[in-house]
Design an enzyme around this catalytic site. Structure first.
Site, PDB file in Angstrom:
ATOM      1  N   ASP A   1       0.845  -1.201   0.000  1.00 29.61           N
ATOM      2  CA  ASP A   1       0.000   0.000   0.000  1.00 29.61           C
ATOM      3  C   ASP A   1       0.881   1.251   0.000  1.00 29.61           C
ATOM      4  OD1 ASP A   1      -1.925   1.933   0.396  1.00 29.61           O
ATOM      5  OD2 ASP A   1      -2.308   1.386   2.500  1.00 29.61           O
TER       6      ASP A   1
ATOM      7  N   ASN B   1      -0.326   4.549  -0.268  1.00 33.74           N
ATOM      8  CA  ASN B   1      -0.923   5.807   0.198  1.00 33.74           C
ATOM      9  C   ASN B   1      -1.655   5.687   1.531  1.00 33.74           C
ATOM     10  OD1 ASN B   1      -3.043   4.296  -0.653  1.00 33.74           O
ATOM     11  ND2 ASN B   1      -4.001   5.885  -1.906  1.00 33.74           N
TER      12      ASN B   1
ATOM     13  N   ASP C   1      -4.226   3.896   2.587  1.00 38.68           N
ATOM     14  CA  ASP C   1      -5.675   3.677   2.729  1.00 38.68           C
ATOM     15  C   ASP C   1      -5.989   2.232   3.104  1.00 38.68           C
ATOM     16  OD1 ASP C   1      -5.178   2.359   0.386  1.00 38.68           O
ATOM     17  OD2 ASP C   1      -6.717   3.378  -0.798  1.00 38.68           O
TER      18      ASP C   1
ATOM     19  N   ASP D   1      -1.846  -1.198  -3.866  1.00 40.02           N
ATOM     20  CA  ASP D   1      -2.083  -0.443  -5.103  1.00 40.02           C
ATOM     21  C   ASP D   1      -0.890  -0.587  -6.056  1.00 40.02           C
ATOM     22  OD1 ASP D   1      -0.143   1.376  -3.989  1.00 40.02           O
ATOM     23  OD2 ASP D   1      -1.782   2.143  -2.732  1.00 40.02           O
TER      24      ASP D   1
ATOM     25  N   ASP E   1      -9.844 -15.288 -17.036  1.00 42.62           N
ATOM     26  CA  ASP E   1     -10.697 -15.820 -15.969  1.00 42.62           C
ATOM     27  C   ASP E   1     -11.760 -16.783 -16.534  1.00 42.62           C
ATOM     28  OD1 ASP E   1     -11.496 -15.428 -13.080  1.00 42.62           O
ATOM     29  OD2 ASP E   1     -13.381 -14.829 -14.028  1.00 42.62           O
TER      30      ASP E   1
ATOM     31  N   GLU F   1      -7.717 -19.813 -17.200  1.00 40.89           N
ATOM     32  CA  GLU F   1      -8.233 -20.550 -16.054  1.00 40.89           C
ATOM     33  C   GLU F   1      -9.346 -21.451 -16.584  1.00 40.89           C
ATOM     34  OE1 GLU F   1     -10.209 -19.857 -11.667  1.00 40.89           O
ATOM     35  OE2 GLU F   1     -10.949 -18.761 -13.380  1.00 40.89           O
TER      36      GLU F   1
HETATM   37  C1  NOJ Z   1     -12.228 -17.262 -10.940  1.00 46.15           C
HETATM   38  C2  NOJ Z   1     -11.444 -16.312 -10.109  1.00 46.15           C
HETATM   39  O1  NOJ Z   1     -10.186 -16.849  -9.833  1.00 46.15           O
HETATM   40  C3  NOJ Z   1     -12.268 -16.044  -8.873  1.00 46.15           C
HETATM   41  O2  NOJ Z   1     -11.542 -15.314  -7.914  1.00 46.15           O
HETATM   42  C4  NOJ Z   1     -13.515 -15.328  -9.296  1.00 46.15           C
HETATM   43  O3  NOJ Z   1     -14.345 -15.125  -8.164  1.00 46.15           O
HETATM   44  C5  NOJ Z   1     -14.292 -16.115 -10.343  1.00 46.15           C
HETATM   45  N1  NOJ Z   1     -13.431 -16.623 -11.379  1.00 46.15           N
HETATM   46  C6  NOJ Z   1     -15.349 -15.276 -10.993  1.00 46.15           C
HETATM   47  O4  NOJ Z   1     -14.764 -14.319 -11.826  1.00 46.15           O
HETATM   48 CA    CA Z   2      -3.547   2.152  -1.295  1.00 44.52          CA
END
Ligand code: NOJ
Ligand code: CA
Length: 515
Positions: A21, A23, A25, A29, A201, A255
């Site tokens: 981090d 900044n 918060d 980031d 994803d 994935e």
């Molecule tokens: C797989 C991702 O690794 C996971 O973190 C996410 O919640 C789901 N796909 C939905 O996008």
């Molecule tokens: Ca931050």
């Protein structure tokens, strides 16, 4: 043909909220990541993959994207992104972004338009269906989280939309060519800004089409298998063509959460019709630290991803408890690291595994993830000094508590400790860099006798043997390896060839080979 970079690479996954981090918060980031690039280059990884950094309402912490071509302000600015790209490239690190093609956020302008009326030009960008005559959802599919129906009824237009994850994550309709074109544009946008590729994803789900039949299994209604269709492969071939049109060899790792033989590997396509460059095989990730299931998972992965295909190796990620937590001891985590970094394939490390981090123990009132995955997403302890809530090199109290072993496994105390997990990872990464056989050699698994896992790597005259003791008892040294050289042992300290393998020890040996 020269070896593509991603075959030689080790990829390091960063969960940006929890890395560093800048900044104060309490949320990691981009500038925080940039400030730690020397640490990463020194560790010896080759590429970084950032979990999503795009504009998002964060219902699924970035896996619900509201704008694919903008950085969420919590992570920083465009300038911060450019600094990160430049900082990576100066150090020879490649940068991969997480691309979420199956669904958007329900706040994405595309979805706002789509839900506004049945006649909206973007109506068919998502999957809308009428309820059945009895008022029940259009089919029996369940969403991934919370086992609720994968359909949400929308009063405004009296139809339901499909969401394989949260109701706030409506599924895109890739059967609509306008969606495909718009999503291709998002890839081009980041490639033009200098990124070196993507982690895609749940990418197999984009091929689901819109003919949504009931699933037969009344107990497990998440439609993974129903979505494994030729159309998904067709889409991936076109994505691959887009990537291949760039000169800097951008890579896409998918994935593909399909665990049966051959399924994940099928998303690499064929030599003349390629799809993904890499496709995760999560069978080792799902295996216990036991010789039989681990040997089975690794040898199945090897046969599925035999040349000309190429496997990955994943021990941990942001969706599963860390392997240090799953396996229960430092010694096992050390042996697992030795396997991951010496087997054939591209290893994917999850930030903090090089520190031997355990999951955080997250009290109920601090759980924020819809699927309870908070523990493995705990912030990285850059220093050992701190408690569960504060310190550890974070300027303020971070969004989640620290890992259970942060006080003993901070990065600062590990850097100069020859016995630390960090020192082991550095040594393994250096070994992999120095010995081409570990990157490019063939691999052969020996059928396990007792609790000893063994594989042999070979490349020209080089031969390396990796042994791992999966039991809590010593194992006699294999007689055929008496004359081998010790390259590395996961047990710290002096180690001689020939002495019994210690409980949970892994060793990497060089074998003399007559030509
Ligand atoms: C797989 C991702 O690794 C996971 O973190 C996410 O919640 C789901 N796909 C939905 O996008
Ligand atoms: Ca931050």
């Amino acid at each position: 043909m020269s070896t593509p970079w991603w075959r030689d690479a080790v990829v390091y996954q960063i969960y940006p909220r929890s890395f560093a981090d800048s900044n104060g918060d309490g949320i990691g980031d981009l500038a925080g990541i940039t400030s730690r690039l020397d640490y990463l280059a020194d560790l010896g990884v080759d590429a970084l993959w950032l979990s999503p950094i795009f504009t998002s309402p964060m219902r699924d912490f970035g896996y619900d994207v509201a704008d694919y071509c903008a950085i969420d302000p919590v992570f920083g600015s465009d300038a911060d992104f450019d600094d990160l790209v430049a900082g990576c490239h100066e150090r020879g690190l490649r940068l991969l972004l997480d691309w979420v093609p199956n669904h958007t956020s329900d706040r994405h302008p595309w979805f706002l338009e789509s839900r506004s009326s049945r006649d909206d030009p973007k109506r068919d960008w998502y999957v809308w269906k009428d309820a059945r005559s009895d008022g029940s959802p259009p089919n029996n599919w369940n969403a991934m989280f919370k086992q609720v129906p994968a359909w949400t009824h929308d009063e405004a237009t009296d139809q339901s939309y499909l969401h394989l994850f949260l109701a706030e994550q409506p599924d895109l309709n890739w059967a609509n060519p306008a969606v495909e074109e718009a999503m291709h544009a998002t890839l081009r946008y980041w490639l033009d800004r200098g990124v070196d590729g993507f982690r895609a994803d749940v990418v197999n789900l984009i091929g689901k089409g819109t003919d949504v039949d009931d699933l037969p299994d009344p107990f497990w209604r998440f439609p993974l298998l129903a979505t494994d269709r030729p159309f998904g492969h067709e889409l991936l071939r076109r994505i691959r063509a887009l990537l291949d049109s760039y000169d800097h060899e951008p890579m896409m790792v998918g994935e593909v959460y399909l665990l049966r033989d051959g399924e994940s590997a099928s998303y690499l396509g064929d030599l003349d019709r390629p799809e993904l460059h890499l496709s995760f095989d999560f069978r080792p990730l799902h295996s216990a630290w036991e010789i039989e299931p681990m040997h089975a998972a690794l040898s199945k992965m090897e046969s599925d991803f035999a040349e000309p295909r190429w496997p990955t190796f994943v021990l941990s990620n942001h969706d599963r408890p860390r392997h240090r937590t799953r396996y229960g001891t430092d010694a096992r985590a050390r042996a697992a690291a030795a396997l991951a970094l010496t087997a054939r394939g591209t290893p994917f490390l999850y930030a903090g595994e090089e520190l031997g981090l355990e999951d955080a123990v997250v009290p109920d009132e601090r759980i924020v993830d819809p699927d309870g995955r908070d523990g493995c997403r705990a912030p990285i302890p850059w220093t050992a000094a701190g408690d569960d809530e504060t310190g550890h090199g974070w300027p303020s109290r971070p969004w989640l508590p620290f890992p259970a072993n942060a006080a003993t496994h901070g990065a600062d105390v590990q850097l100069d400790d020859p016995a630390s997990m960090h020192t082991l990872y550095r040594a393994l990464l250096a070994l992999r860099r120095d010995h081409a056989v570990l990157r490019r050699g063939s691999i052969e698994f020996t059928d396990p006798a007792g609790a000893l896992l063994r594989f042999d790597r070979r490349l020209d005259e080089e031969a390396v043997v990796v042994l791992a003791n999966f039991s809590d008892e010593p194992i006699p040294w294999p007689t055929d390896l008496r004359a081998a050289d010790m390259l590395l042992s996961t047990i710290p300290g002096e180690r001689t060839v020939g002495a019994a393998l210690q409980p949970s020890e892994a060793v990497v040996l060089r074998q003399m080979r007559s030509k």
